[in-house]
Design a protein around this motif. Structure first.
Motif, PDB file in Angstrom:
ATOM      1  N   ILE A  93       0.836  -1.200   0.000  1.00 32.89           N
ATOM      2  CA  ILE A  93       0.000   0.000   0.000  1.00 32.89           C
ATOM      3  C   ILE A  93       0.871   1.250   0.000  1.00 32.89           C
ATOM      4  O   ILE A  93       0.640   2.197  -0.754  1.00 32.89           O
ATOM      5  N   ALA A  94       1.894   1.235   0.829  1.00 34.09           N
ATOM      6  CA  ALA A  94       2.795   2.387   0.919  1.00 34.09           C
ATOM      7  C   ALA A  94       3.549   2.599  -0.392  1.00 34.09           C
ATOM      8  O   ALA A  94       3.721   3.733  -0.847  1.00 34.09           O
ATOM      9  N   SER A  97       1.227   4.024  -3.090  1.00 33.19           N
ATOM     10  CA  SER A  97       0.930   5.427  -2.781  1.00 33.19           C
ATOM     11  C   SER A  97       2.123   6.322  -3.109  1.00 33.19           C
ATOM     12  O   SER A  97       1.960   7.429  -3.644  1.00 33.19           O
ATOM     13  N   ALA A 100       2.365   6.702  -6.868  1.00 26.96           N
ATOM     14  CA  ALA A 100       1.236   7.507  -7.360  1.00 26.96           C
ATOM     15  C   ALA A 100       1.461   8.986  -7.070  1.00 26.96           C
ATOM     16  O   ALA A 100       1.200   9.852  -7.915  1.00 26.96           O
ATOM     17  N   ASP A 101       1.963   9.288  -5.873  1.00 24.03           N
ATOM     18  CA  ASP A 101       2.203  10.680  -5.490  1.00 24.03           C
ATOM     19  C   ASP A 101       3.310  11.311  -6.332  1.00 24.03           C
ATOM     20  O   ASP A 101       3.165  12.435  -6.841  1.00 24.03           O
ATOM     21  N   GLN A 112      -0.998   0.027 -10.365  1.00 27.14           N
ATOM     22  CA  GLN A 112      -0.265  -1.018  -9.661  1.00 27.14           C
ATOM     23  C   GLN A 112      -0.621  -2.390 -10.234  1.00 27.14           C
ATOM     24  O   GLN A 112      -1.792  -2.724 -10.400  1.00 27.14           O
TER      25      GLN A 112
END
Length: 378
Positions: A93-94, A97, A100-101, A112
């Motif tokens: 998840i990290a 993210s 994506a950021d 993903q």
């Protein structure tokens, strides 16, 4: 346009689609903190590649490292299989993210994809992955791929994202792969040894090239070394894909490695198999091995099929259609392919002529144990 030097990897005409592999030690520092500034620059470099007309697929390690930091696990989360899988579940998840950021800051959309090597070795799942890559890239998305370590078992202990990157390049229809490493490329000996020289170009991986590989890893965080990178180069070259090993520890690593004269090692393919044979040749997990005599080995090298008469021994248990390796009596790997008989059947017919097989098995034999169309030389 042919690829001849590292700088060609920035040319959209030569490389319309590129796979970029990023290792754990590049994303996460020794203090377990994300290298935010470094990643922001890399994301901007990916955006620049997209701006000049290149599709980019990212193969990113780091889920286990990120998850281990959040969970406070010792050994970078690799102390046990349970720790690694738990760390991966949190870290995925990290990691998604994070990408994506950083890509979003350059107006790029990330997607993903979590896969195992098995997903790319099963033909139907491989073709499905290829279709997914095509759709995402056609819409301008940057796919971010990682092994699905939260459910994988053998992959965590023995897998690496170097070979995965080469397999992804095949599925995505890429022209080149760039492996960001912690060294400048392949040296003719251990890079720490006196007089070690960087090889700027390798035309086909040979036994001599393999002998140059050092297993040393500066970070202790990732699972790949130079040996796995050479194996990735072999997978890539069978599909006619160029592969580069470059140093990713510097800021703007792509500009440093691919700009000007280039700093790194470029592996150019010495062959270009058909899509199916490239897929067969890239397989990592064989279900067994067939040992062949000298006459059979010579016939295979001339492009023949593998017949029962030339088989000296059968190793492992497998069924019809399974992938098996082929080696000579001296243990040298020769080929791999999909068998037409089970291991039990081959044990009964090995060394026999084709006209004897029906009497031994009770049914009409197929033309070969491995037909040449289902076999690829190594």
């Amino acid at each position: 346009m042919p690829i001849e030097r590292l700088s060609d990897l920035t040319d959209a005409a030569a490389v319309p689609r590129l796979v970029l592999k990023v290792g754990s030690s590049l994303l996460v520092g020794k203090d377990r903190a994300v290298r935010e500034a470094w990643l922001e620059i890399l994301a901007a470099e990916i955006a620049a590649a997209r701006g000049r007309g290149q599709d980019v697929v990212v193969v990113s390690s780091g889920a286990i490292a990120l998850g281990a930091a959040k969970l406070g696990l010792a050994g970078g989360g690799r102390g046990s299989l349970a720790d690694a899988q738990a760390a991966a579940a949190v870290g995925q998840i990290a990691l998604a993210s994070l990408w994506a950021d950083k890509l979003g800051a350059s107006d790029l959309t990330a997607a993903q994809l979590l896969v195992t090597i098995e997903d790319l070795e099963d033909r139907r799942r491989y073709l499905n992955a290829a279709a997914t890559f095509g759709t995402l890239l056609g819409k301008g998305v940057v796919p971010v791929v990682n092994e699905n370590d939260s459910v994988a078992t053998e992959e965590i202990r023995f897998g690496d994202n170097d070979r995965l990157a080469a397999r992804v390049a095949q599925a995505a229809g890429a022209s080149a792969v760039v492996l960001l490493s912690d060294v400048d490329g392949l040296y003719d000996r251990d890079p720490k040894a006196e007089g070690a020289e960087l090889l700027p170009r390798v035309d086909g991986v040979t036994d001599e090239i393999h002998a140059m590989a050092s297993r040393a890893s500066g970070s202790g965080m990732g699972s790949g070394g130079m040996t796995s990178k050479l194996q990735a180069a072999e997978i890539a070259e069978r599909a006619g894909i160029a592969l580069a090993i470059v140093n990713g520890t510097h800021d703007a690593p792509l500009a440093r490695a691919l700009g000007g004269d280039g700093i790194g090692t470029l592996f150019l393919p010495k062959r270009s198999d058909t899509a199916r044979k490239a897929w067969l040749g890239g397989r990592q997990r064989m279900h067994g091995t067939l040992v062949v005599d000298a006459g059979c080995a010579a016939a295979l090298l001339r492009g023949g099929s593998l017949l029962a008469a030339g088989i000296a021994a059968v190793e492992g248990a497998f069924g019809r259609g399974d992938p098996v390796g082929v080696r000579d009596a001296n243990g040298r790997p020769l080929a791999q392919g999909l068998v037409e008989y089970s291991s039990e059947e081959i044990a009964r017919i090995r060394g026999r002529r084709s006209d004897e097989i029906e009497a031994l098995l009770g049914y009409a034999p197929r033309t070969a144990v491995i037909h040449r169309d289902q076999l690829v030389l190594l």
